[in-house]
Design a protein around this motif. Structure first.
Motif, PDB file in Angstrom:
ATOM      1  N   ARG A 122      51.916  39.699  38.801  1.00  0.00           N
ATOM      2  CA  ARG A 122      51.524  40.019  40.178  1.00  0.00           C
ATOM      3  C   ARG A 122      51.604  41.512  40.482  1.00  0.00           C
ATOM      4  O   ARG A 122      50.751  42.054  41.167  1.00  0.00           O
ATOM      5  N   TYR A 123      52.661  42.171  39.985  1.00  0.00           N
ATOM      6  CA  TYR A 123      52.971  43.516  40.461  1.00  0.00           C
ATOM      7  C   TYR A 123      52.787  44.635  39.446  1.00  0.00           C
ATOM      8  O   TYR A 123      52.810  45.794  39.822  1.00  0.00           O
ATOM      9  N   ARG A 124      52.631  44.321  38.162  1.00  0.00           N
ATOM     10  CA  ARG A 124      52.533  45.375  37.156  1.00  0.00           C
ATOM     11  C   ARG A 124      51.091  45.551  36.712  1.00  0.00           C
ATOM     12  O   ARG A 124      50.467  44.635  36.170  1.00  0.00           O
ATOM     13  N   ILE A 125      50.580  46.739  36.920  1.00  0.00           N
ATOM     14  CA  ILE A 125      49.198  47.027  36.557  1.00  0.00           C
ATOM     15  C   ILE A 125      49.005  46.917  35.050  1.00  0.00           C
ATOM     16  O   ILE A 125      47.961  46.461  34.591  1.00  0.00           O
ATOM     17  N   ASP A 126      50.011  47.284  34.256  1.00  0.00           N
ATOM     18  CA  ASP A 126      49.859  47.205  32.804  1.00  0.00           C
ATOM     19  C   ASP A 126      49.697  45.762  32.336  1.00  0.00           C
ATOM     20  O   ASP A 126      48.931  45.486  31.410  1.00  0.00           O
ATOM     21  N   PHE A 127      50.365  44.823  32.987  1.00  0.00           N
ATOM     22  CA  PHE A 127      50.175  43.404  32.648  1.00  0.00           C
ATOM     23  C   PHE A 127      48.756  42.976  33.007  1.00  0.00           C
ATOM     24  O   PHE A 127      48.094  42.310  32.228  1.00  0.00           O
ATOM     25  N   MET A 128      48.299  43.359  34.184  1.00  0.00           N
ATOM     26  CA  MET A 128      46.959  42.962  34.621  1.00  0.00           C
ATOM     27  C   MET A 128      45.896  43.557  33.687  1.00  0.00           C
ATOM     28  O   MET A 128      44.930  42.895  33.329  1.00  0.00           O
ATOM     29  N   TYR A 129      46.079  44.802  33.288  1.00  0.00           N
ATOM     30  CA  TYR A 129      45.137  45.450  32.389  1.00  0.00           C
ATOM     31  C   TYR A 129      45.120  44.738  31.036  1.00  0.00           C
ATOM     32  O   TYR A 129      44.059  44.448  30.490  1.00  0.00           O
ATOM     33  N   THR A 130      46.309  44.457  30.493  1.00  0.00           N
ATOM     34  CA  THR A 130      46.412  43.797  29.192  1.00  0.00           C
ATOM     35  C   THR A 130      45.769  42.421  29.209  1.00  0.00           C
ATOM     36  O   THR A 130      45.148  41.999  28.235  1.00  0.00           O
ATOM     37  N   MET A 131      45.882  41.728  30.341  1.00  0.00           N
ATOM     38  CA  MET A 131      45.327  40.374  30.454  1.00  0.00           C
ATOM     39  C   MET A 131      43.878  40.378  30.941  1.00  0.00           C
ATOM     40  O   MET A 131      43.302  39.339  31.215  1.00  0.00           O
ATOM     41  N   ALA A 132      43.279  41.580  31.045  1.00  0.00           N
ATOM     42  CA  ALA A 132      41.884  41.736  31.469  1.00  0.00           C
ATOM     43  C   ALA A 132      41.628  41.109  32.833  1.00  0.00           C
ATOM     44  O   ALA A 132      40.609  40.460  33.056  1.00  0.00           O
ATOM     45  N   MET A 133      42.578  41.309  33.755  1.00  0.00           N
ATOM     46  CA  MET A 133      42.429  40.787  35.116  1.00  0.00           C
ATOM     47  C   MET A 133      41.957  41.909  36.035  1.00  0.00           C
ATOM     48  O   MET A 133      42.273  43.069  35.828  1.00  0.00           O
ATOM     49  N   GLU A 134      41.207  41.559  37.045  1.00  0.00           N
ATOM     50  CA  GLU A 134      40.814  42.532  38.051  1.00  0.00           C
ATOM     51  C   GLU A 134      42.029  42.835  38.912  1.00  0.00           C
ATOM     52  O   GLU A 134      42.891  41.983  39.122  1.00  0.00           O
ATOM     53  N   LEU A 135      42.118  44.053  39.415  1.00  0.00           N
ATOM     54  CA  LEU A 135      43.279  44.436  40.209  1.00  0.00           C
ATOM     55  C   LEU A 135      43.375  43.640  41.506  1.00  0.00           C
ATOM     56  O   LEU A 135      44.452  43.471  42.052  1.00  0.00           O
ATOM     57  N   ASP A 136      42.259  43.143  41.995  1.00  0.00           N
ATOM     58  CA  ASP A 136      42.283  42.350  43.228  1.00  0.00           C
ATOM     59  C   ASP A 136      42.210  40.846  42.950  1.00  0.00           C
ATOM     60  O   ASP A 136      41.935  40.053  43.844  1.00  0.00           O
ATOM     61  N   ALA A 137      42.478  40.448  41.703  1.00  0.00           N
ATOM     62  CA  ALA A 137      42.469  39.024  41.339  1.00  0.00           C
ATOM     63  C   ALA A 137      43.591  38.294  42.070  1.00  0.00           C
ATOM     64  O   ALA A 137      44.623  38.889  42.357  1.00  0.00           O
ATOM     65  N   PRO A 138      43.392  37.025  42.375  1.00  0.00           N
ATOM     66  CA  PRO A 138      44.448  36.252  43.042  1.00  0.00           C
ATOM     67  C   PRO A 138      45.721  36.230  42.192  1.00  0.00           C
ATOM     68  O   PRO A 138      45.643  36.133  40.964  1.00  0.00           O
ATOM     69  N   ALA A 139      46.843  36.304  42.834  1.00  0.00           N
ATOM     70  CA  ALA A 139      48.123  36.295  42.127  1.00  0.00           C
ATOM     71  C   ALA A 139      48.399  34.930  41.548  1.00  0.00           C
ATOM     72  O   ALA A 139      48.142  33.912  42.184  1.00  0.00           O
ATOM     73  N   PRO A 140      48.924  34.881  40.328  1.00  0.00           N
ATOM     74  CA  PRO A 140      49.294  33.586  39.756  1.00  0.00           C
ATOM     75  C   PRO A 140      50.473  32.980  40.487  1.00  0.00           C
ATOM     76  O   PRO A 140      51.284  33.702  41.059  1.00  0.00           O
ATOM     77  N   THR A 141      50.564  31.667  40.444  1.00  0.00           N
ATOM     78  CA  THR A 141      51.663  30.990  41.133  1.00  0.00           C
ATOM     79  C   THR A 141      52.641  30.351  40.174  1.00  0.00           C
ATOM     80  O   THR A 141      53.750  30.031  40.565  1.00  0.00           O
ATOM     81  N   THR A 142      52.230  30.136  38.923  1.00  0.00           N
ATOM     82  CA  THR A 142      53.123  29.540  37.936  1.00  0.00           C
ATOM     83  C   THR A 142      52.932  30.208  36.592  1.00  0.00           C
ATOM     84  O   THR A 142      51.904  30.805  36.327  1.00  0.00           O
ATOM     85  N   ALA A 143      53.944  30.098  35.748  1.00  0.00           N
ATOM     86  CA  ALA A 143      53.861  30.655  34.395  1.00  0.00           C
ATOM     87  C   ALA A 143      53.293  29.626  33.441  1.00  0.00           C
ATOM     88  O   ALA A 143      53.085  28.469  33.789  1.00  0.00           O
ATOM     89  N   CYS A 144      53.076  30.045  32.200  1.00  0.00           N
ATOM     90  CA  CYS A 144      52.504  29.137  31.190  1.00  0.00           C
ATOM     91  C   CYS A 144      53.539  28.157  30.681  1.00  0.00           C
ATOM     92  O   CYS A 144      54.671  28.207  30.886  1.00  0.00           O
TER      93      CYS A 144
END
Length: 58
Positions: free
Chosen positions: A36-58
């Motif tokens: 939700r909060y780390r840009i490096d995680f979002m970048y690594t996972m190829a997510m858009e910065l404005d993508a909906p926040a996940p609610t659960t883990a894998c």
């Protein structure tokens, strides 16, 4: 990452999230917060910065 939020993660995003969680030694909730909060995680996972926040883990 919840299907209810309107965004279903790809298999690659789920696998990447699980690998990051394992490498950093995070439990489920801290892993979700990192995505939700780390840009490096979002970048690594190829997510858009404005993508909906996940609610659960894998």
């Amino acid at each position: 990452m919840s299907v209810l939020s309107g965004h279903a993660p790809s298999r690659l995003q789920l696998a990447t999230g699980c690998v990051l969680q394992l490498l950093l030694g995070l439990s489920d909730q801290p892993s979700v917060e990192a995505v939700r909060y780390r840009i490096d995680f979002m970048y690594t996972m190829a997510m858009e910065l404005d993508a909906p926040a996940p609610t659960t883990a894998c």
